[in-house]
Design an enzyme around this catalytic site. Structure first.
Site, PDB file in Angstrom:
ATOM      1  N   ARG A 162       0.834  -1.202   0.000  1.00 20.22           N
ATOM      2  CA  ARG A 162       0.000   0.000   0.000  1.00 20.22           C
ATOM      3  C   ARG A 162       0.868   1.252   0.000  1.00 20.22           C
ATOM      4  O   ARG A 162       1.765   1.398   0.820  1.00 20.22           O
ATOM      5  CB  ARG A 162      -0.907   0.007   1.234  1.00 20.22           C
ATOM      6  CG  ARG A 162      -1.662   1.314   1.495  1.00 20.22           C
ATOM      7  CD  ARG A 162      -2.901   1.437   0.650  1.00 20.22           C
ATOM      8  NE  ARG A 162      -3.538   2.721   0.762  1.00 20.22           N
ATOM      9  CZ  ARG A 162      -4.602   2.990   1.511  1.00 20.22           C
ATOM     10  NH1 ARG A 162      -5.142   2.046   2.251  1.00 20.22           N
ATOM     11  NH2 ARG A 162      -5.135   4.185   1.508  1.00 20.22           N
ATOM     12  N   ARG A 188      -5.457   1.483  -4.611  1.00 15.21           N
ATOM     13  CA  ARG A 188      -4.687   0.831  -3.556  1.00 15.21           C
ATOM     14  C   ARG A 188      -4.644  -0.674  -3.696  1.00 15.21           C
ATOM     15  O   ARG A 188      -5.601  -1.294  -4.151  1.00 15.21           O
ATOM     16  CB  ARG A 188      -5.223   1.218  -2.190  1.00 15.21           C
ATOM     17  CG  ARG A 188      -6.694   0.881  -2.028  1.00 15.21           C
ATOM     18  CD  ARG A 188      -7.423   1.830  -1.143  1.00 15.21           C
ATOM     19  NE  ARG A 188      -7.538   3.120  -1.766  1.00 15.21           N
ATOM     20  CZ  ARG A 188      -8.363   4.064  -1.389  1.00 15.21           C
ATOM     21  NH1 ARG A 188      -9.162   3.877  -0.396  1.00 15.21           N
ATOM     22  NH2 ARG A 188      -8.404   5.209  -2.004  1.00 15.21           N
ATOM     23  N   ASP A 219      -6.770  -1.773   1.391  1.00 13.11           N
ATOM     24  CA  ASP A 219      -7.277  -0.757   2.307  1.00 13.11           C
ATOM     25  C   ASP A 219      -8.015  -1.489   3.419  1.00 13.11           C
ATOM     26  O   ASP A 219      -8.922  -2.288   3.135  1.00 13.11           O
ATOM     27  CB  ASP A 219      -8.224   0.187   1.561  1.00 13.11           C
ATOM     28  CG  ASP A 219      -8.671   1.364   2.410  1.00 13.11           C
ATOM     29  OD1 ASP A 219      -7.922   1.770   3.321  1.00 13.11           O
ATOM     30  OD2 ASP A 219      -9.772   1.883   2.146  1.00 13.11           O
ATOM     31  N   ASP A 265      -9.969  -0.782   7.116  1.00 15.66           N
ATOM     32  CA  ASP A 265     -10.522   0.251   7.987  1.00 15.66           C
ATOM     33  C   ASP A 265     -11.253  -0.378   9.162  1.00 15.66           C
ATOM     34  O   ASP A 265     -12.057  -1.305   8.971  1.00 15.66           O
ATOM     35  CB  ASP A 265     -11.528   1.130   7.232  1.00 15.66           C
ATOM     36  CG  ASP A 265     -10.878   2.024   6.198  1.00 15.66           C
ATOM     37  OD1 ASP A 265      -9.817   2.598   6.496  1.00 15.66           O
ATOM     38  OD2 ASP A 265     -11.448   2.158   5.103  1.00 15.66           O
TER      39      ASP A 265
END
Length: 163
Positions: free
Chosen positions: A89, A98, A101, A103
């Site tokens: 990344r 990307r 990712d 989160d």
């Protein structure tokens, strides 16, 4: 090595990728989440394909994992960022394409507002690519008013489950 909490917390993590072999990267990352210290992957959504939303590049492959973790929220974030780095990344500009990712969407019932981490994720309820996979692993967390916000956002469930 992070300090582990005595009692596990249920956390939900969104996964997305749109560079390289995005599908395989998401699958590999789902497995890697369960190998984090003090962490077990207790559920994973189907894989979904979406066009970039407020981002650029090819279509994304998305999923959500339900974790039982003894990592603190900041330590979980550190671990996720290490996995992103391991996947190559780069962050050349906001919303760049990307390789991976990750989160933190929810961390138990915690509300966190720090310079590094906001939980619940501030854009959680406005993105179909998060709500649909979250509903796979935590249908009680997604309310009718949430679905109304993402109405019209294109999303395709792929005919496969995560690893």
């Amino acid at each position: 090595m992070p300090d582990l909490k005595p009692d596990p917390v249920t956390a939900y993590v969104a996964l997305g990728a749109n560079l390289g072999d995005a599908r395989q990267t998401v699958k590999d990352s789902l497995l890697a989440l369960g190998r984090l210290p003090g962490t077990e992957c207790t559920g994973q959504s189907r894989l979904y394909r979406t066009a970039p939303h407020e981002a650029q590049g090819p279509d994304f492959i998305n999923a959500v994992a339900r974790l039982s973790t003894r990592l603190s929220a900041p330590d979980l974030l550190d671990a996720l960022q290490a996995l992103e780095k391991d996947a190559g990344r780069l962050r050349p500009y906001p919303n760049a394409p990307r390789t991976l990712d990750l989160d933190v969407l929810l961390y138990g019932d915690a509300r966190i507002d720090s310079p590094r981490l906001t939980v619940p994720h501030p854009r959680l309820w406005g993105r179909a690519f998060v709500l649909y996979p979250l509903a796979d692993v935590a249908p009680d967390r997604v309310k009718p008013e949430h679905w109304a916000v993402v109405e019209g956002q294109a999303i395709e469930a792929l005919n496969e489950v995560s690893p």
